[in-house]
Motif scaffolding. Structure first.
Motif, short mmCIF file in Angstrom:
data_model
loop_
_atom_site.label_atom_id
_atom_site.label_comp_id
_atom_site.label_asym_id
_atom_site.label_seq_id
_atom_site.Cartn_x
_atom_site.Cartn_y
_atom_site.Cartn_z
N UNK A 9 3.76 -24.84 -10.10
CA UNK A 9 3.60 -25.56 -11.37
C UNK A 9 4.82 -25.25 -12.23
N UNK A 10 5.48 -26.29 -12.67
CA UNK A 10 6.62 -26.16 -13.57
C UNK A 10 6.19 -26.59 -14.97
N UNK A 11 6.68 -25.90 -15.96
CA UNK A 11 6.26 -26.15 -17.34
C UNK A 11 7.46 -26.43 -18.23
N UNK A 12 7.28 -27.33 -19.18
CA UNK A 12 8.17 -27.40 -20.32
C UNK A 12 7.95 -26.10 -21.10
N UNK A 14 8.86 -25.25 -25.07
CA UNK A 14 8.38 -25.40 -26.44
C UNK A 14 7.26 -26.44 -26.52
N UNK A 15 6.13 -26.04 -27.06
CA UNK A 15 5.01 -26.96 -27.20
C UNK A 15 4.12 -27.03 -25.99
N UNK A 16 4.50 -26.32 -24.92
CA UNK A 16 3.69 -26.30 -23.70
C UNK A 16 3.26 -24.88 -23.35
N UNK A 17 4.22 -23.97 -23.29
CA UNK A 17 3.92 -22.56 -23.06
C UNK A 17 3.92 -21.75 -24.35
N UNK A 18 4.89 -22.05 -25.21
CA UNK A 18 5.03 -21.28 -26.45
C UNK A 18 5.05 -22.20 -27.66
N UNK A 19 4.58 -21.63 -28.77
CA UNK A 19 4.67 -22.34 -30.05
C UNK A 19 5.86 -21.75 -30.80
N UNK A 20 6.98 -22.43 -30.73
CA UNK A 20 8.22 -21.99 -31.39
C UNK A 20 8.44 -22.71 -32.71
N UNK A 110 7.38 -21.95 -12.89
CA UNK A 110 8.70 -21.88 -13.48
C UNK A 110 8.78 -22.71 -14.74
N UNK A 111 9.95 -22.69 -15.37
CA UNK A 111 10.18 -23.35 -16.65
C UNK A 111 11.33 -24.34 -16.52
N UNK A 112 11.12 -25.53 -17.04
CA UNK A 112 12.20 -26.52 -17.15
C UNK A 112 12.18 -27.06 -18.57
N UNK A 113 13.21 -26.76 -19.33
CA UNK A 113 13.27 -27.13 -20.73
C UNK A 113 14.59 -27.80 -21.06
N UNK A 170 4.06 -30.96 -19.47
CA UNK A 170 4.87 -31.03 -20.68
C UNK A 170 4.16 -31.76 -21.81
N UNK A 171 4.79 -31.73 -22.99
CA UNK A 171 4.16 -32.34 -24.16
C UNK A 171 5.03 -33.42 -24.77
N UNK A 172 5.83 -34.09 -23.92
CA UNK A 172 6.73 -35.12 -24.43
C UNK A 172 6.87 -36.23 -23.39
#
Length: 225
Positions: A9-12, A14-20, A110-113, A170-172
């Motif tokens: 599972x890959x995550x965005x 900001x707005x998906x894993x962390x609130x920055x 992992x993370x893809x941002x 993701x959230x976008x």
């Protein structure tokens, strides 16, 4: 379409894993107060946190990237953000438990941002959550940023799985576009920033309202196999 055998599972970020949003908003708001302008509440900044400098400067000053002062103001914003980016940022509720359970079940992550590695690297190194991430791909890690699929494909290579064996969360809209283009299942995180767009128009395979809802999704997929 979501494959039956999800291995990663890959995550965005900001707005998906962390609130920055609190730190992003603070960086832009400092620019206002430094100029003698009144502070704006975090609620003004939060919906546009996923758009980074463009979104924050748009809220703080009503300017767009086409404005002649935008490059200099963007760099000022970046410096402000670098000095505070771990002060107020936190992991969304349920995310740490989600990651622990993915690890327990042998699902890599992992993370893809689109956040540049200038910020992504120190931020992820400073937060314990990311110690087990198998890939951390920033907006400048490949020649293209999302919605281009290349960052997601690079993350899949780093994790060592095929794209079809991945979910991208993701959230976008750009996240869903990138995931589709990469041949991955796509999950829209509706608890994120969202901006002013309608999530239903993103074309995601699935929507989740909480991080832990992803586990239920994976379980349903496996049971259907």
């Amino acid at each position: 379409m979501i494959a039956h055998d999800i291995k990663a599972v890959l995550f965005d970020l900001d707005g998906t894993l962390i609130d920055s949003a609190p730190d992003l908003g603070a960086a832009a708001d400092k620019m206002r107060t430094d100029r003698g302008m009144p502070s704006l509440p975090l609620e003004n900044y939060r919906p546009m946190a996923g758009a980074g400098a463009r979104g924050m400067l748009g809220i703080a000053f009503g300017i767009t990237p086409e404005h002649p002062d935008f490059p200099a103001m963007r760099e000022e914003f970046f410096r402000n953000y670098e000095s505070c980016m771990t002060q107020r940022t936190y992991v969304f509720e349920g995310v740490a438990q989600l990651i622990a359970l993915l690890e327990e079940r042998g699902v890599a992550w992992g993370v893809v941002t689109n956040k540049s590695m200038r910020f992504t690297a120190p931020l992820t190194k400073a937060m314990p959550l990311f110690a087990t991430a198998r890939a951390v791909v920033g907006g400048d890690s490949t020649p293209h940023a999302k919605p281009h699929p290349e960052p997601l494909l690079e993350a899949a290579r780093q994790v060592g799985v095929q794209p079809i064996e991945c979910l991208y969360v993701g959230d976008d809209l750009r996240d869903m576009q990138a995931g589709k283009a990469a041949g991955m299942g796509t999950v829209a995180a509706t608890y994120g920033y969202l901006g002013s767009t309608d999530v239903k128009e993103w074309g995601a395979d699935v929507q989740i309202d909480t991080p832990l809802a992803l586990l239920k999704l994976l379980e349903r997929v496996r049971q259907a196999a």
